[in-house]
Design an enzyme around this catalytic site. Structure first.
Site, mmCIF file in Angstrom:
data_model
loop_
_atom_site.group_PDB
_atom_site.id
_atom_site.type_symbol
_atom_site.label_atom_id
_atom_site.label_comp_id
_atom_site.label_asym_id
_atom_site.label_seq_id
_atom_site.Cartn_x
_atom_site.Cartn_y
_atom_site.Cartn_z
ATOM 1 N N ASP A 9 9.932 10.572 8.594
ATOM 2 C CA ASP A 9 10.195 10.398 10.015
ATOM 3 C C ASP A 9 11.628 10.874 10.259
ATOM 4 O O ASP A 9 12.454 10.891 9.336
ATOM 5 C CB ASP A 9 10.034 8.925 10.383
ATOM 6 C CG ASP A 9 10.446 8.638 11.806
ATOM 7 O OD1 ASP A 9 9.841 9.217 12.719
ATOM 8 O OD2 ASP A 9 11.394 7.859 11.993
ATOM 9 N N ASN A 122 7.831 12.090 16.177
ATOM 10 C CA ASN A 122 7.510 12.104 17.599
ATOM 11 C C ASN A 122 8.331 13.139 18.352
ATOM 12 O O ASN A 122 8.001 13.518 19.481
ATOM 13 C CB ASN A 122 7.806 10.728 18.214
ATOM 14 C CG ASN A 122 6.686 9.724 18.000
ATOM 15 O OD1 ASN A 122 5.536 10.092 17.775
ATOM 16 N ND2 ASN A 122 7.031 8.451 18.063
#
Length: 228
Positions: A9, A122
Site C-alpha cells: 500500500d 487507492n
C-alpha cells in the site's frame, strides 16, 4: 509457496500521510495550523478513508485526488481554518509526501534479493507517480497499480486481483504490506500473505481475517519475505 512479489500500500505505508500538515505548519504564514496540525492530519486521513469506503459501497466512484480534497475540506472546517491558500499548499504537499526513513533501503534490498516489487493503492496514477518520484524510489518498483484500473476502492476484491494480473502470481506467492489493519486483513482474506505495519500500536481490527504478521516498521520486510 515461496514469496515471489512484495506489494505495498502507498499512503501511510511507504509515504507519511502526516507529512503535508506537519511541513505546512512549520512554514511562515501558517501559524494558525501550528497548534492543530496533528488533529487536522488525523481528521484528514480518517475522512479520506471513510469517503473511499462510502463511495465504494454506494457505487459512486471518483478518483483519490477528489477524495483527498474532500477529506481536507472537512478537516479544515472542523479545525476552524478558512484559508484557500493553506488548502492549496496542503494539497500540493500531499503530492510530494515524505517516505518513511527505512523505505529506500528496504525496497533496494528486496530488489537485490530478486523479489518483484510494487504498489497497490487507492491513489490515482498521477498522484502515485508524483509521490514515487519525489521519494526517489521509482527504480526499486516494478509496477504501480491503482484502483483506477477497476473503478472501485479497496477492499473490493477486484483491486487485489490486479496483483495476479500484473505479476502472474498466485495470491499465496505475494507478500502484501499495508499500514491499514483493515487492508492487511482483507488482503489475507483474498489469499495473500500479509503484513500489517502498525506504527501507532493500534488494536487489531475485529474482522473475519487477521494479518499474518504485525510489524512496527518496514525494515524487517526483506527477511520476512525470504522466510515466508
Amino acid at each position: 509457496m515461496p514469496i515471489k512479489a512484495c506489494v505495498f500500500d502507498a499512503y501511510g505505508t511507504l509515504f507519511d500521510v502526516a507529512a503535508a500538515a506537519r511541513e505546512a505548519a512549520a512554514e511562515p504564514g501558517n501559524e494558525a495550523l501550528r497548534d492543530c496540525w496533528q488533529t487536522l492530519a488525523r481528521d484528514w486521513r480518517l475522512k479520506q478513508l471513510q469517503y473511499t469506503w462510502l463511495r465504494a459501497v454506494a457505487g459512486a466512484h471518483c478518483d483519490f485526488w477528489q477524495v483527498t480534497g474532500d477529506g481536507l475540506d472537512w478537516a479544515m472546517e472542523a479545525a476552524g481554518l478558512d484559508d484557500a491558500a493553506l488548502r492549496e499548499r496542503l494539497m500540493a504537499l500531499y503530492l510530494e509526501l515524505s517516505a518513511y526513513p527505512e523505505v529506500p533501503e528496504m525496497l533496494a534490498t528486496l530488489k537485490q534479493r530478486g523479489f518483484a516489487t510494487g504498489i497497490l493503492s487507492n491513489g490515482a496514477p498521477q498522484m502515485l507517480c508524483r509521490a514515487v518520484e519525489s521519494a526517489g524510489v521509482a527504480d526499486y518498483l516494478d509496477a504501480i497499480l491503482s484502483v483506477e484500473a477497476v473503478g472501485v476502492f479497496k477492499p473490493h476484491r477486484k483491486v487485489y486481483d490486479l496483483v495476479g494480473m500484473e505479476y502472474g502470481t498466485q495470491p499465496e506467492e505475494v507478500l502484501f504490506v499495508s499500514s491499514n489493519g483493515w487492508d492487511a486483513a482483507h488482503g489475507k482474506g483474498f489469499g495473500f500473505v500479509t503484513a500489517w505495519v502498525n506504527r501507532a500500536a493500534e488494536p487489531v481490527d475485529r474482522l473475519p481475517w487477521r494479518p499474518d504478521h504485525i510489524l512496527t516498521d518496514l525494515s524487517g520486510i526483506p527477511e520476512l519475505a525470504g522466510a515466508s
